[in-house]
Motif scaffolding. Sequence first.
Motif, PDB file in Angstrom:
ATOM      1  N   PRO A 177       0.802  -1.075  -0.077  1.00 14.17           N
ATOM      2  CA  PRO A 177      -0.171  -0.106   0.048  1.00 14.17           C
ATOM      3  C   PRO A 177       0.860   1.443   0.023  1.00 14.17           C
ATOM      4  O   PRO A 177       1.279   1.454   0.928  1.00 14.17           O
ATOM      5  CB  PRO A 177      -0.900  -0.074   1.460  1.00 14.17           C
ATOM      6  N   ARG A 178       0.793   1.932  -1.084  1.00  9.98           N
ATOM      7  CA  ARG A 178       1.876   2.982  -1.407  1.00  9.98           C
ATOM      8  C   ARG A 178       1.710   4.398  -0.597  1.00  9.98           C
ATOM      9  O   ARG A 178       2.523   5.064  -0.331  1.00  9.98           O
ATOM     10  CB  ARG A 178       1.964   3.179  -2.725  1.00  9.98           C
ATOM     11  N   THR A 179       0.359   4.402  -0.181  1.00  8.77           N
ATOM     12  CA  THR A 179       0.102   5.662   0.422  1.00  8.77           C
ATOM     13  C   THR A 179       0.502   5.565   1.817  1.00  8.77           C
ATOM     14  O   THR A 179       0.129   6.653   2.799  1.00  8.77           O
ATOM     15  CB  THR A 179      -1.277   6.361   0.156  1.00  8.77           C
ATOM     16  N   TYR A 229       3.499  17.600 -18.442  1.00  7.67           N
ATOM     17  CA  TYR A 229       2.137  17.417 -18.392  1.00  7.67           C
ATOM     18  C   TYR A 229       1.568  16.193 -17.636  1.00  7.67           C
ATOM     19  O   TYR A 229       2.233  15.186 -17.814  1.00  7.67           O
ATOM     20  CB  TYR A 229       1.347  17.435 -19.714  1.00  7.67           C
ATOM     21  N   ASP A 230       0.623  16.216 -16.754  1.00  5.99           N
ATOM     22  CA  ASP A 230      -0.074  15.203 -16.114  1.00  5.99           C
ATOM     23  C   ASP A 230      -1.569  15.422 -16.160  1.00  5.99           C
ATOM     24  O   ASP A 230      -1.895  16.530 -16.038  1.00  5.99           O
ATOM     25  CB  ASP A 230       0.431  14.886 -14.841  1.00  5.99           C
ATOM     26  N   VAL A 231      -2.488  14.462 -15.966  1.00  5.79           N
ATOM     27  CA  VAL A 231      -3.961  14.563 -15.740  1.00  5.79           C
ATOM     28  C   VAL A 231      -4.259  14.992 -14.382  1.00  5.79           C
ATOM     29  O   VAL A 231      -5.356  15.343 -14.065  1.00  5.79           O
ATOM     30  CB  VAL A 231      -4.815  13.548 -16.223  1.00  5.79           C
ATOM     31  N   ARG A 232      -3.289  14.851 -13.342  1.00 10.43           N
ATOM     32  CA  ARG A 232      -3.664  15.163 -11.951  1.00 10.43           C
ATOM     33  C   ARG A 232      -3.051  16.584 -11.862  1.00 10.43           C
ATOM     34  O   ARG A 232      -1.967  16.740 -11.852  1.00 10.43           O
ATOM     35  CB  ARG A 232      -3.187  13.887 -11.121  1.00 10.43           C
ATOM     36  N   SER A 233      -3.933  17.467 -11.408  1.00 10.26           N
ATOM     37  CA  SER A 233      -3.604  18.764 -11.373  1.00 10.26           C
ATOM     38  C   SER A 233      -2.504  19.125 -10.199  1.00 10.26           C
ATOM     39  O   SER A 233      -1.859  20.030 -10.250  1.00 10.26           O
ATOM     40  CB  SER A 233      -4.757  19.590 -11.165  1.00 10.26           C
TER      41      SER A 233
HETATM   42  P1  NAD Z   1       1.682   5.588 -12.625  1.00  9.84           P
HETATM   43  O1  NAD Z   1       3.088   4.842 -12.794  1.00  9.84           O
HETATM   44  O2  NAD Z   1       0.577   4.820 -12.123  1.00  9.84           O
HETATM   45  O3  NAD Z   1       1.411   6.902 -13.439  1.00  9.84           O
HETATM   46  C1  NAD Z   1       2.773   7.706 -14.077  1.00  9.84           C
HETATM   47  C2  NAD Z   1       1.658   8.945 -14.050  1.00  9.84           C
HETATM   48  O4  NAD Z   1       0.905   9.134 -15.273  1.00  9.84           O
HETATM   49  C3  NAD Z   1       0.625   9.527 -13.009  1.00  9.84           C
HETATM   50  O5  NAD Z   1       1.232  10.816 -12.553  1.00  9.84           O
HETATM   51  C4  NAD Z   1      -0.566   9.708 -13.608  1.00  9.84           C
HETATM   52  O6  NAD Z   1      -1.357  10.587 -13.299  1.00  9.84           O
HETATM   53  C5  NAD Z   1      -0.084   9.814 -15.170  1.00  9.84           C
HETATM   54  N1  NAD Z   1      -1.316   9.748 -15.990  1.00  9.84           N
HETATM   55  C6  NAD Z   1      -2.141   8.547 -16.127  1.00  9.84           C
HETATM   56  N2  NAD Z   1      -2.985   8.896 -17.158  1.00  9.84           N
HETATM   57  C7  NAD Z   1      -2.606   9.911 -17.840  1.00  9.84           C
HETATM   58  C8  NAD Z   1      -3.135  10.652 -19.078  1.00  9.84           C
HETATM   59  N3  NAD Z   1      -4.060  10.147 -19.713  1.00  9.84           N
HETATM   60  N4  NAD Z   1      -2.331  11.724 -19.524  1.00  9.84           N
HETATM   61  C9  NAD Z   1      -1.453  12.171 -18.663  1.00  9.84           C
HETATM   62  N5  NAD Z   1      -0.831  11.661 -17.419  1.00  9.84           N
HETATM   63  C10 NAD Z   1      -1.274  10.476 -17.154  1.00  9.84           C
HETATM   64  O7  NAD Z   1       2.085   6.499 -11.094  1.00  9.84           O
HETATM   65  P2  NAD Z   1       3.179   6.464  -9.991  1.00  9.84           P
HETATM   66  O8  NAD Z   1       4.568   7.082 -10.349  1.00  9.84           O
HETATM   67  O9  NAD Z   1       3.245   4.951  -9.792  1.00  9.84           O
HETATM   68  O10 NAD Z   1       2.591   7.319  -8.678  1.00  9.84           O
HETATM   69  C11 NAD Z   1       1.317   7.379  -8.889  1.00  9.84           C
HETATM   70  C12 NAD Z   1       0.809   8.237  -7.496  1.00  9.84           C
HETATM   71  O11 NAD Z   1       1.212   7.379  -6.243  1.00  9.84           O
HETATM   72  C13 NAD Z   1       1.347   9.576  -7.587  1.00  9.84           C
HETATM   73  O12 NAD Z   1       0.368  10.492  -7.013  1.00  9.84           O
HETATM   74  C14 NAD Z   1       2.790   9.516  -6.500  1.00  9.84           C
HETATM   75  O13 NAD Z   1       2.823  10.549  -5.952  1.00  9.84           O
HETATM   76  C15 NAD Z   1       1.666   8.397  -5.380  1.00  9.84           C
HETATM   77  N6  NAD Z   1       2.632   7.739  -4.653  1.00  9.84           N
HETATM   78  C16 NAD Z   1       2.540   7.952  -3.178  1.00  9.84           C
HETATM   79  C17 NAD Z   1       3.597   7.422  -2.463  1.00  9.84           C
HETATM   80  C18 NAD Z   1       3.248   7.589  -0.988  1.00  9.84           C
HETATM   81  O14 NAD Z   1       2.389   8.400  -0.521  1.00  9.84           O
HETATM   82  N7  NAD Z   1       4.075   7.206  -0.168  1.00  9.84           N
HETATM   83  C19 NAD Z   1       4.517   6.625  -2.928  1.00  9.84           C
HETATM   84  C20 NAD Z   1       4.435   6.574  -4.149  1.00  9.84           C
HETATM   85  C21 NAD Z   1       3.767   6.898  -4.956  1.00  9.84           C
END
Ligand code: NAD
Length: 385
Positions: free
Chosen positions: A120-122, A196-200
Amino acid sequence: MKIGVVKERAPNERRVALVPDALKSLIAAGAEILVEQGAGDGAAIPDRLYSDAGARIVARDELYADADVIARVQKPDGPDVQSLREGQVVVGLLQPLIDPQLMATLARNKVTAISLDAIPRTLSRAQSMDVLSSQANVGGYRAVLMGALEYGRYFPLLTTAAGTAKPANLLILGIGVAGLQAIATARRLGAIVKAYDVRSETKEQAESLGAQFIVLKSVTDASGAGGYARALTPEEQAAQQEELNGHIANMDVVITTAQVPGRRPPLLVTAKAVAGMKPGSVIVDMAASALGGNVELSKPDETVVTDNEVTILAPTNLPATMPAGASQFYARNMSTFLVHFMKDGAMNFDLTDEIQSATVITRDGEVVQEATKKLLQPAAPEATK
Ligand code: NAD
């Protein structure tokens, strides 16, 4: 309890699940470490360094016969599955949601499967065990270096007696862990970076690393559960592609990292977008796999050069291209994770613990993790009309 470290056999896999530095905490917690001969070869770690750190070097058969826990990077292949015996525990990136049938087989064989990609990453206490983040970080760094090597010009602004080189324009699509590292790496090399990313919420993160955030009119925000993005509707996706085309055309290097949990990666760079790019431009599709990627024309692990001289790379295992560094992080995640499970020198299963209930996939002959169990349930029969 004996923990065995296997030599990875998957093609091009050069990482190893535990490195000598990571053995200390496991030994202190009461574990004995067995290492398969040559397990660290791909990461330039000779057997001697493992012995110096207190491990015993053994042949593969002895490892499988003796170890209580098998630590690995990739999921086991056919012969490895045969070697795992009843009561043994296997820990690694097992990808239960991609290959649930493997989990069913391990359950039948009464092997306990624990998957690091299900952490669980969060959860803040699980951050030091988060293999997906540590390996995505390596991937983001390597993707930029790969793009820089393929690009036939400089990344930084360079003024010399022979003339001035303009800085490269780089676009990062998807600003999760890999994308943020890609921005930081490209900035250090002197490129002008847009992202660019879809998450603001990623706007501020990208800007803090020196990138300019691109805001699209077509998609305002698509944040989903758990910090991930949600899948876009077909209409949103088409509008997003169309709007991105204009940005992509002005770029020298585009790096894509976008993923949506449990879905095929979103298509962000269409053939039409590539047709609009300048000759000599480079695209690195980090999302590419057999499921597809972010770039319409990318082919997993192949280099595609289009008619208009755009080079498209699609590496599927970037962390393995930096094996020593990636293994060091992986091993730290793995040892912290295993120590979390251990009590009085043995594995102590407690499925009321949030980390354990998410990551223990099979136990006592059953698939116990909910998400994997659901995938293995036979589809409900269609209602008769
Ligand atoms: P991921 O590999 O699932 O995706 C990579 C990125 O692609 C994401 O930022 C996502 O928003 C983006 N994306 C998806 N569809 C898209 C589209 N159509 N256009 C543009 N961008 C798009 O992501 P990740 O690197 O595994 O991380 C995901 C989230 O988990 C992040 O919010 C990260 O901060 C969070 N996270 C939190 C913790 C923690 O709290 N401990 C640890 C690791 C990751």
